[in-house]
Design an enzyme around this catalytic site. Structure first.
Site, mmCIF file in Angstrom:
data_model
loop_
_atom_site.group_PDB
_atom_site.id
_atom_site.type_symbol
_atom_site.label_atom_id
_atom_site.label_comp_id
_atom_site.label_asym_id
_atom_site.label_seq_id
_atom_site.Cartn_x
_atom_site.Cartn_y
_atom_site.Cartn_z
ATOM 1 N N SER A 140 0.818 -1.218 0.000
ATOM 2 C CA SER A 140 0.000 0.000 0.000
ATOM 3 C C SER A 140 0.848 1.264 0.000
ATOM 4 O O SER A 140 1.941 1.310 0.573
ATOM 5 C CB SER A 140 -0.924 0.019 1.220
ATOM 6 O OG SER A 140 -1.865 -1.025 1.161
ATOM 7 N N GLU A 255 -2.405 -15.199 1.581
ATOM 8 C CA GLU A 255 -2.673 -14.412 2.781
ATOM 9 C C GLU A 255 -3.923 -14.869 3.507
ATOM 10 O O GLU A 255 -4.023 -14.728 4.725
ATOM 11 C CB GLU A 255 -2.810 -12.934 2.402
ATOM 12 C CG GLU A 255 -2.926 -12.008 3.595
ATOM 13 C CD GLU A 255 -2.891 -10.546 3.194
ATOM 14 O OE1 GLU A 255 -2.711 -9.699 4.080
ATOM 15 O OE2 GLU A 255 -3.028 -10.238 1.999
ATOM 16 N N ASN A 378 -13.779 -3.581 2.118
ATOM 17 C CA ASN A 378 -15.040 -4.214 1.689
ATOM 18 C C ASN A 378 -15.383 -3.834 0.252
ATOM 19 O O ASN A 378 -15.826 -4.667 -0.546
ATOM 20 C CB ASN A 378 -16.181 -3.769 2.614
ATOM 21 C CG ASN A 378 -16.238 -4.581 3.888
ATOM 22 O OD1 ASN A 378 -15.411 -5.451 4.118
ATOM 23 N ND2 ASN A 378 -17.215 -4.287 4.726
ATOM 24 N N GLU A 379 -15.200 -2.553 -0.083
ATOM 25 C CA GLU A 379 -15.574 -2.087 -1.414
ATOM 26 C C GLU A 379 -14.754 -2.789 -2.492
ATOM 27 O O GLU A 379 -15.285 -3.203 -3.537
ATOM 28 C CB GLU A 379 -15.375 -0.570 -1.501
ATOM 29 C CG GLU A 379 -16.321 0.238 -0.621
ATOM 30 C CD GLU A 379 -15.926 0.258 0.849
ATOM 31 O OE1 GLU A 379 -16.719 0.742 1.681
ATOM 32 O OE2 GLU A 379 -14.811 -0.227 1.182
#
Length: 398
Positions: A140, A255, A378-379
């Site tokens: 990220s 993962e 979630n999106e």
């Protein structure tokens, strides 16, 4: 018939023996210097007894209890999926401490086994297995969190080394890691999924700065990481240069694997403690609270059923990892909310001035707010399911 559900008597006997072996070993070894580590560590609590938990991990490794599913030639046991499930469940049942070597063992190791060169395997797998080298994940960025393909950290090949510049964020345990697997853009002018490479980068060098990020819980287990002409060897790219997206996606499939079943047992322990608290305080007499507790138990069974189904040989797991993340992320966030509802107004108050630490329930509530964000929000998970599984049109992107 799936790998989890089998009636073969020899397999059943072997699994029972394996279960007894790990159960007895844990009972014998979670004692003495390791006695006080039961129940320590984990998300939001990685600061707890870190050095002692590291020593525990190395003790596990010396006894052959790390990297169970790895091939024997690379230091593993070649354990079956069933046996790996048994290990993680027995480990959780024993309330053994959260592992500090998860990123190396569960993510980097399987990635190297699948995509790495022989030289990379020889160099890094022994350190992962023995827990002599710790890893973190450089994915990220401030502008590429949920949208990993927007990575802007760059790396250019300069002779026999890569030179890396950019920033990563939310990098768990970077402050204690020896190495980081970094997704960087190595093809100038490339965009999105193209031109990315998967680099193995040493953390202890002048070109890397790690800045801890303070969380809602007051602790700091993830970090900003700045690369300013940081370097790594030219040969420490996994797969081919420019093929980093495929390797990165491979890592993400590892993962959300077998260890989630152990996670569910910890979830069950948290829920049982909340139910016990509700009974002590009388909150369980409230029909709305009682219904939420019942629904939480049902949801936990759904989590387990889905996990076992996706591990079966005859099930197509397309989108299964995304469904799992949606299920457990939402369930655990709801558990934090339930913990606060059970406490009522008392849950809003910190301890006395001379000991203002949060309670376990307050910490659970605050940290579980992130469960539906980290590891893929979630999106993002819903978009993956919609586009890759259901074949719906892609979401409009700028």
């Amino acid at each position: 018939m799936g790998v989890i559900q089998t009636s073969d008597s020899d397999t059943a006997t072997s699994d029972a023996e394996f279960c007894a072996e790990i159960r007895d070993w844990l009972a014998e070894n979670l004692a003495g210097e390791f006695r006080d580590l039961r129940g320590t560590g984990g998300p939001g609590r990685e600061h707890e007894f870190f050095e002692e938990r590291l020593a525990w991990d190395r003790h596990l490794a010396a006894a052959g209890w790390t990297c169970l599913g790895w091939p024997v030639e690379w230091g593993g046991r070649g354990a079956s999926v069933r046996q790996q499930v048994i290990f993680h469940e027995e480990y959780a049942k024993a309330d053994a401490p959260a592992r500090v070597s998860h990123v190396g063992e569960e993510l980097l190791g399987p990635t190297l086994l699948a995509f790495g060169t022989e030289e990379q395997k020889k160099r890094f797998l022994p350190g992962v297995r023995s827990v002599s080298e710790l890893w973190c994940q450089g994915y990220s960025e401030p502008g590429a969190g949920s949208d990993l393909a927007a990575v802007s950290t760059t790396a250019r090949l300069d002779g026999d080394r890569w030179v890396i510049n950019g920033q990563k964020i939310w990098t768990s345990l970077a402050h204690v890691a020896d190495w980081c697997f970094v997704i960087a853009r190595t093809e100038k002018g490339s965009s999105r999924h193209k031109g990315l490479s998967y680099l193995l980068v040493p953390m202890n060098q002048p070109g890397i700065e790690v800045r801890p990020i303070e969380q809602l819980t007051g602790t700091s287990e993830f970090n900003e990481v700045f690369f300013d002409d940081a370097v790594t060897e030219a040969g420490l790219v996994v797969g081919e240069p420019g093929d980093g997206w495929r390797i990165a996606m491979g890592t993400l499939t590892f993962e959300r694997g077998i260890s989630t079943l152990g996670q569910q047992i910890r979830f069950a322990r948290e829920l049982a403690d909340i139910e016990a608290l509700a009974r002590r305080t009388g909150a369980a007499d409230d029909p709305l609270i009682a219904e939420r507790i019942d629904n939480a138990w049902v949801g936990l069974r759904v989590l387990r059923a889905h996990a076992l189904r996706t591990m079966s040989e005859d099930v197509d797991d397309a989108g299964g990892a995304s469904v799992s993340k949606l299920l457990w992320g939402n369930w655990h966030r709801g558990l934090g909310e339930l913990a606060m509802a059970v406490q009522g107004a008392a849950g809003l108050v910190l301890g006395p001035e001379d000991n203002p630490d949060m309670t376990a329930w307050q910490r659970l509530y605050l940290f579980s707010r992130a469960d539906t964000i980290y590891g893929g929000s979630n999106e993002v998970q819903r978009n993956i399911i919609a586009e890759r599984v259901l074949g719906l049109p892609r979401e409009a992107r700028p």
